[in-house]
Write a protein that holds these residues in place. Structure first.
Motif, short mmCIF file in Angstrom:
data_model
loop_
_atom_site.label_atom_id
_atom_site.label_comp_id
_atom_site.label_asym_id
_atom_site.label_seq_id
_atom_site.Cartn_x
_atom_site.Cartn_y
_atom_site.Cartn_z
N MET A 137 11.12 -78.66 27.46
CA MET A 137 11.00 -77.20 27.46
C MET A 137 9.75 -76.97 26.47
O MET A 137 9.61 -77.30 25.33
CB MET A 137 12.13 -76.56 26.68
N THR A 138 8.73 -76.10 27.07
CA THR A 138 7.63 -75.66 26.24
C THR A 138 7.83 -74.68 25.42
O THR A 138 8.95 -74.02 25.57
CB THR A 138 6.40 -75.49 27.27
N ARG A 139 7.00 -74.35 24.46
CA ARG A 139 7.29 -73.23 23.43
C ARG A 139 7.41 -72.02 24.05
O ARG A 139 8.01 -71.18 23.86
CB ARG A 139 6.33 -73.50 22.45
N SER A 140 6.49 -71.83 25.06
CA SER A 140 6.31 -70.18 25.92
C SER A 140 7.80 -70.13 26.56
O SER A 140 8.14 -69.09 26.47
CB SER A 140 5.23 -70.34 26.99
N VAL A 141 8.25 -71.06 27.09
CA VAL A 141 9.67 -70.80 27.82
C VAL A 141 10.55 -70.46 26.77
O VAL A 141 11.32 -69.60 26.91
CB VAL A 141 10.05 -72.06 28.62
N LEU A 142 10.60 -71.13 25.51
CA LEU A 142 11.69 -70.71 24.43
C LEU A 142 11.30 -69.34 23.76
O LEU A 142 12.14 -68.58 23.82
CB LEU A 142 11.60 -71.89 23.36
N VAL A 143 9.88 -68.91 23.71
CA VAL A 143 9.81 -67.75 23.42
C VAL A 143 10.22 -66.77 24.44
O VAL A 143 10.78 -65.49 24.02
CB VAL A 143 8.20 -67.54 23.20
N ASP A 144 10.17 -66.83 25.47
CA ASP A 144 10.65 -66.11 26.86
C ASP A 144 12.02 -65.74 26.93
O ASP A 144 12.87 -64.74 27.03
CB ASP A 144 9.98 -66.37 28.12
N LEU A 145 12.42 -66.88 26.51
CA LEU A 145 14.18 -66.71 26.32
C LEU A 145 14.62 -66.14 25.24
O LEU A 145 15.68 -65.22 25.33
CB LEU A 145 15.03 -68.28 26.29
N ASP A 146 14.07 -66.17 23.94
CA ASP A 146 14.21 -65.42 22.79
C ASP A 146 13.94 -63.94 23.21
O ASP A 146 14.76 -63.22 22.56
CB ASP A 146 13.24 -66.05 21.80
N ALA A 147 12.97 -63.69 24.18
CA ALA A 147 12.86 -62.17 24.27
C ALA A 147 13.92 -61.43 25.21
O ALA A 147 14.20 -60.56 25.01
CB ALA A 147 11.41 -62.23 25.07
N VAL A 148 14.27 -62.64 26.00
CA VAL A 148 15.37 -61.93 26.91
C VAL A 148 16.61 -61.67 26.16
O VAL A 148 17.13 -60.64 26.11
CB VAL A 148 15.58 -63.06 27.95
N LEU A 149 16.80 -62.62 25.38
CA LEU A 149 18.20 -62.42 24.31
C LEU A 149 17.85 -61.14 23.40
O LEU A 149 18.94 -60.64 23.12
CB LEU A 149 18.32 -63.77 23.86
N SER A 150 16.94 -61.15 22.77
CA SER A 150 16.74 -60.01 22.04
C SER A 150 16.70 -58.55 22.87
O SER A 150 17.36 -57.65 22.32
CB SER A 150 15.22 -59.96 21.34
N ILE A 151 16.27 -58.59 23.86
CA ILE A 151 16.45 -57.10 24.72
C ILE A 151 17.55 -56.81 25.10
O ILE A 151 18.25 -55.64 24.99
CB ILE A 151 15.34 -57.35 26.01
N ALA A 152 18.50 -57.90 25.53
CA ALA A 152 19.78 -57.80 25.87
C ALA A 152 20.86 -57.26 24.70
O ALA A 152 21.54 -56.61 24.78
CB ALA A 152 20.38 -59.12 26.46
N ARG A 153 20.52 -58.05 23.59
CA ARG A 153 21.16 -57.44 22.49
C ARG A 153 20.63 -56.17 21.80
O ARG A 153 21.68 -55.29 21.27
CB ARG A 153 21.04 -58.69 21.39
N LEU A 154 19.65 -55.92 21.97
CA LEU A 154 19.10 -54.42 21.26
C LEU A 154 19.13 -53.39 22.37
O LEU A 154 19.09 -52.15 21.92
CB LEU A 154 17.61 -54.64 20.79
N GLY A 155 19.06 -53.77 23.66
CA GLY A 155 19.11 -52.66 24.65
C GLY A 155 17.91 -51.82 24.70
O GLY A 155 17.78 -50.80 25.10
N SER A 156 16.64 -52.38 24.46
CA SER A 156 15.49 -51.83 24.16
C SER A 156 14.16 -52.74 24.02
O SER A 156 14.08 -53.72 23.18
CB SER A 156 15.40 -50.80 22.92
N PHE A 157 13.30 -52.37 24.97
CA PHE A 157 12.03 -53.23 24.76
C PHE A 157 11.55 -53.13 23.43
O PHE A 157 10.98 -53.89 23.21
CB PHE A 157 11.16 -52.96 26.16
N ARG A 158 11.33 -51.73 23.37
CA ARG A 158 10.56 -51.51 21.96
C ARG A 158 11.33 -52.03 20.86
O ARG A 158 10.29 -52.49 19.93
CB ARG A 158 10.40 -49.97 21.77
N ALA A 159 12.52 -51.84 20.68
CA ALA A 159 13.08 -52.66 19.47
C ALA A 159 13.06 -54.04 19.57
O ALA A 159 12.79 -54.79 18.29
CB ALA A 159 14.62 -52.34 19.35
N ALA A 160 12.98 -54.79 20.68
CA ALA A 160 13.02 -56.17 20.59
C ALA A 160 11.43 -56.64 20.43
O ALA A 160 11.19 -57.62 19.61
CB ALA A 160 13.40 -56.87 22.04
#
Length: 299
Positions: free
Chosen positions: A1-24
């Motif tokens: 797994m490349t670092r960029s993929v892990l960053v993308d996955l962290d982004a998905v999880l953050s948005i799902a948890r916070l319900g906001s692109f801006r907050a994430a």
């Protein structure tokens, strides 16, 4: 797994948890635009939409919900694994092998080594004491401890800042019965405790004052090869002994031993910890070096 993929996955999880692109974006330390572009590229790679987006809300699609449920635990495991490995480096562990003169080891045991062990209980100290100078690299030691003037020139030295000197001592009863020497040459008429070096040679007592150096081949009824035994013999009135001042400091303070010829035993080179240059040293090694520096600076 490349670092960029892990960053993308962290982004998905953050948005799902916070319900906001801006907050994430704020949580992840990136711009909202960059985050939106990152998610768009991931959705393009997956060929599926993960989020339903309107001007007022963000929600997971069915595919997005399934993705988060499957990916979330795996990403947490990955981060936990990374933190565990980092903590192994950050938390000193393992074994440190140190080679030292016995007198040097005794001098730093209580003020340096034992506090270090209490602070870093996962570090094992393997302390080997011997009188001869050894090649610490060839012998498999991490560190050596010797007087600074005996440290090999190709080593990095850390002075421990301890004042050191030799001391000639005897019991009060011995001095009352036989008097005390005033000059080193007076020792020829006194019973002394002879010392044998690691190379089996007899040690000649060394003195210096005002640039005048004297070595005395003393005589006596006993010869010993361990300073702690010289201390015991001197305390029991066997004769005058020549030892490191640090080894008998408490005896002098309490009156069990009396120091003589002090003006003929000037300061010696300070103790130094030494080691070869090395890249990326283990955390335990770096922590001990820092502890030695703090000790030398009175910390």
């Amino acid at each position: 797994m490349t670092r960029s993929v892990l960053v993308d996955l962290d982004a998905v999880l953050s948005i799902a948890r916070l319900g906001s692109f801006r907050a994430a974006a704020l949580e992840l330390g990136m711009s909202t635009t960059a985050l939106s572009n990152s998610i768009a590229k991931l959705e393009q790679r997956l060929a599926v939409r993960l989020f339903n987006r309107t001007t007022r809300s963000v929600s997971l699609t069915d595919a997005g919900r399934t993705f988060v449920e499957r990916v979330g635990p795996a990403v947490r495991d990955i981060h936990d694994a990374m933190l565990t490995v980092q903590s192994l480096q950050e938390t000193p562990t393992g074994t440190l092998r140190i080679n030292a003169f016995a007198t040097a080891a005794r001098e730093v045991m209580e003020p340096l080594i034992l506090p270090f062990m209490q602070r870093y209980p996962q570090v094992h100290i393997d302390l080997v004491t011997e009188g001869r100078i050894v090649d610490i690299v060839a012998a498999g030691f991490d560190l050596g401890m010797r007087p600074a003037d005996l440290v090999p020139t190709d080593m990095i030295a850390v002075s421990l800042g301890l004042k050191r000197s030799n001391a000639v001592v005897a019991s009060p009863d011995f001095l009352r019965a036989h008097g005390r020497p005033i000059l080193p040459t007076d020792l020829y008429r006194f019973r002394c405790i002879r010392a044998r070096l690691p190379n089996n040679a007899l040690f000649r007592w060394k003195f210096e004052k005002d640039g005048e150096a004297v070595q005395i081949d003393v005589q006596g009824s006993i010869t010993l090869d361990e300073p702690s035994l010289v201390r015991i013999a001197a305390r029991n009135g066997v004769g005058l002994g020549y030892v490191m001042e640090a080894d008998v400091r408490d005896d002098i303070a309490t009156g069990r031993l009396v120091r003589v010829l002090e003006d003929w035993t000037p300061s010696l080179a300070p103790l130094a910890l030494y080691y070869p240059g090395r890249k990326n040293p283990p955390a335990a090694f770096s922590a001990f070096i820092q502890a030695a520096r703090d000790f030398a600076n009175g910390g």
